[in-house]
Design a protein around this motif. Structure first.
Motif, PDB file in Angstrom:
ATOM      1  N   UNK A 197       0.898  -1.297  -0.089  1.00 36.75           N
ATOM      2  CA  UNK A 197      -0.014  -0.110  -0.106  1.00 36.75           C
ATOM      3  C   UNK A 197       0.957   1.167   0.014  1.00 36.75           C
ATOM      4  N   UNK A 198       0.373   2.468  -0.065  1.00 38.17           N
ATOM      5  CA  UNK A 198       0.909   3.914   0.069  1.00 38.17           C
ATOM      6  C   UNK A 198       1.500   3.966   1.293  1.00 38.17           C
ATOM      7  N   UNK A 199       1.382   3.383   2.248  1.00 37.95           N
ATOM      8  CA  UNK A 199       2.131   3.569   3.714  1.00 37.95           C
ATOM      9  C   UNK A 199       3.771   3.768   3.372  1.00 37.95           C
ATOM     10  N   UNK A 200       3.975   4.669   4.078  1.00 37.15           N
ATOM     11  CA  UNK A 200       5.614   4.873   3.936  1.00 37.15           C
ATOM     12  C   UNK A 200       6.269   3.995   4.839  1.00 37.15           C
ATOM     13  N   UNK A 201       5.851   3.444   5.905  1.00 36.37           N
ATOM     14  CA  UNK A 201       6.536   2.522   6.817  1.00 36.37           C
ATOM     15  C   UNK A 201       6.240   1.284   6.434  1.00 36.37           C
ATOM     16  N   UNK A 202       4.831   0.786   6.532  1.00 33.74           N
ATOM     17  CA  UNK A 202       4.669  -0.797   6.354  1.00 33.74           C
ATOM     18  C   UNK A 202       4.456  -1.010   4.756  1.00 33.74           C
ATOM     19  N   UNK A 203       4.201   0.320   4.011  1.00 35.02           N
ATOM     20  CA  UNK A 203       3.955  -0.301   2.472  1.00 35.02           C
ATOM     21  C   UNK A 203       5.402   0.175   1.750  1.00 35.02           C
ATOM     22  N   UNK A 204       4.832   0.668   0.577  1.00 34.62           N
ATOM     23  CA  UNK A 204       5.921   1.093  -0.242  1.00 34.62           C
ATOM     24  C   UNK A 204       5.761   2.523  -0.836  1.00 34.62           C
ATOM     25  N   UNK A 205       5.099   3.574   0.263  1.00 31.75           N
ATOM     26  CA  UNK A 205       4.815   4.805   0.060  1.00 31.75           C
ATOM     27  C   UNK A 205       6.011   5.586  -0.280  1.00 31.75           C
ATOM     28  N   UNK A 206       7.133   5.058   0.399  1.00 31.63           N
ATOM     29  CA  UNK A 206       8.218   5.720   0.157  1.00 31.63           C
ATOM     30  C   UNK A 206       9.101   5.292  -0.988  1.00 31.63           C
ATOM     31  N   UNK A 207       8.680   4.408  -1.799  1.00 27.56           N
ATOM     32  CA  UNK A 207       9.708   3.946  -2.927  1.00 27.56           C
ATOM     33  C   UNK A 207       9.614   5.023  -3.937  1.00 27.56           C
ATOM     34  N   UNK A 208      10.860   5.175  -4.683  1.00 24.36           N
ATOM     35  CA  UNK A 208      10.648   5.839  -6.009  1.00 24.36           C
ATOM     36  C   UNK A 208      10.494   5.110  -6.830  1.00 24.36           C
ATOM     37  N   UNK A 209      10.276   5.790  -8.300  1.00 23.22           N
ATOM     38  CA  UNK A 209       9.979   4.971  -9.281  1.00 23.22           C
ATOM     39  C   UNK A 209      11.145   4.142  -9.655  1.00 23.22           C
ATOM     40  N   UNK A 210      12.477   4.279  -9.417  1.00 29.72           N
ATOM     41  CA  UNK A 210      13.521   3.285  -9.426  1.00 29.72           C
ATOM     42  C   UNK A 210      13.283   2.212  -8.454  1.00 29.72           C
ATOM     43  N   UNK A 211      12.965   2.297  -7.600  1.00 29.82           N
ATOM     44  CA  UNK A 211      12.754   1.359  -6.549  1.00 29.82           C
ATOM     45  C   UNK A 211      11.750   0.466  -6.919  1.00 29.82           C
ATOM     46  N   UNK A 212      10.628   0.936  -7.541  1.00 28.77           N
ATOM     47  CA  UNK A 212       9.374  -0.045  -8.085  1.00 28.77           C
ATOM     48  C   UNK A 212       9.862  -0.568  -9.279  1.00 28.77           C
ATOM     49  N   UNK A 213      10.756   0.033 -10.045  1.00 30.89           N
ATOM     50  CA  UNK A 213      11.233  -0.513 -11.343  1.00 30.89           C
ATOM     51  C   UNK A 213      12.153  -1.837 -11.144  1.00 30.89           C
ATOM     52  N   UNK A 214      12.807  -1.484 -10.058  1.00 26.59           N
ATOM     53  CA  UNK A 214      13.942  -2.706  -9.632  1.00 26.59           C
ATOM     54  C   UNK A 214      13.252  -3.810  -9.280  1.00 26.59           C
TER      55      UNK A 214
END
Length: 308
Positions: free
Chosen positions: A99-116
């Protein structure tokens, strides 16, 4: 003679030392070959995400099927809280919170993080992801679609559910081994269907072989766990151990394109049976795509080589 006897232990010691050095060299080489290989830093340079287009990518890729709570309906399928368990011969995998939660989810991910993660199976901390996450198929996703997906996922609700670890036995719990599997078993071999295709059929191939990752379930695997491309869509054992995933090559699936589009939309077969099991989630996803995309997948399926 006594002098020769005294030299034998030293020869044995040197042999042991040589074997240890050789083992260290081989181990270091294996770890180097198995290292995570992220995307180039400029892979998404100059691209801007569009959340509306990203929603199509989201449903085509089936993200909610694994990461929403089991049994979730309607808007609840957009809460990607994770926690669903997937039992396999290797152990039990647990879907993470994306989810978009920055702590428990991937809300803090950049495009590069998601792409990797999606295209290479590499976590932001450099670990390999297990291939229960179908990144070997997602690797065909275009950079623009990935950027659009990132934009859409940022609009989804947050969930603060903590992630749970997988329950895997050795050697499957040894993540560096996944790098060797990626390198030698699941490396990108291009498209499976390589015949001349119309633009509609190419779109269907992109969806079926890439985003929708149909082959991950409908294609049997080799002894090393790779997809047996010579038996594409020929059916396979159900990972849950219950029954088989059916053969959907034209050898057995002889539905018309209109029948297929209706099935992808409503989950009803030509003889008025209904989709069951994990296919119900797939239908939920496909029904949200433009009808042109469902028709494209149907057209592509007619081009798959028949396999008994």
């Amino acid at each position: 003679m006594d002098f020769k006897r005294k030299r034998r232990p030293w020869r044995l010691l040197r042999l042991i030392q040589a074997l240890i050095v050789l083992g260290l060299i081989l181990g270091a080489t294996a770890l180097w070959v198995a290292r995570p290989v992220p995307l180039p830093d400029d892979h998404f340079a100059g691209l801007t995400g569009d959340a509306a287009r990203g929603e199509t990518v989201f449903w085509a890729s089936g993200c909610a099927s694994c990461h929403a709570e089991e049994g979730a309906e309607g808007d609840a399928r957009l809460i990607l809280t994770g926690g669903r368990q997937f039992v396999s011969d290797f152990g039990t995998f647990v879907a993470p919170n994306i989810s978009s939660d920055p702590v428990y989810g991937i809300g803090g991910w950049t495009v590069q993080d998601l792409g990797n993660a999606v295209l290479r199976g590499v976590a932001p901390d450099g670990r390999h992801y297990y291939p229960a996450f179908p990144y070997a198929s997602y690797a065909r996703m275009t950079p623009q679609d990935l950027v659009d997906l990132h934009a859409f996922m940022a609009t989804l609700p947050a969930s603060n559910r903590p992630n749970e670890g997988h329950d895997l036995a050795m050697p499957f719990a040894f993540r560096p081994g996944i790098g060797l599997w990626k390198r030698f078993v699941a490396h990108d071999e291009g498209w499976v269907v390589t015949d001349a295709l119309s633009p509609q059929e190419k779109r269907g191939r992109y969806l079926a072989e890439g985003l929708a990752h149909c082959g991950e379930c409908h294609t049997p695997r080799t002894a090393l766990g790779g997809l047996d491309r010579s038996r594409w869509f020929a059916g396979a054992p159900n990972p849950s151990g219950e029954g088989r995933i059916p053969n959907i090559s034209p050898a057995l699936l002889r539905w018309s394109e209109e029948d297929l589009v209706a099935y992808f939309t409503y989950g009803l077969t030509p003889d008025f049976d209904s989709a069951g099991g994990s296919m119900t989630d797939v239908i939920h996803n496909l029904a949200r795509l433009p009808e042109s995309d469902r028709a494209a997948i149907a057209a592509y399926l007619q081009k798959v080589r028949p396999v008994q």
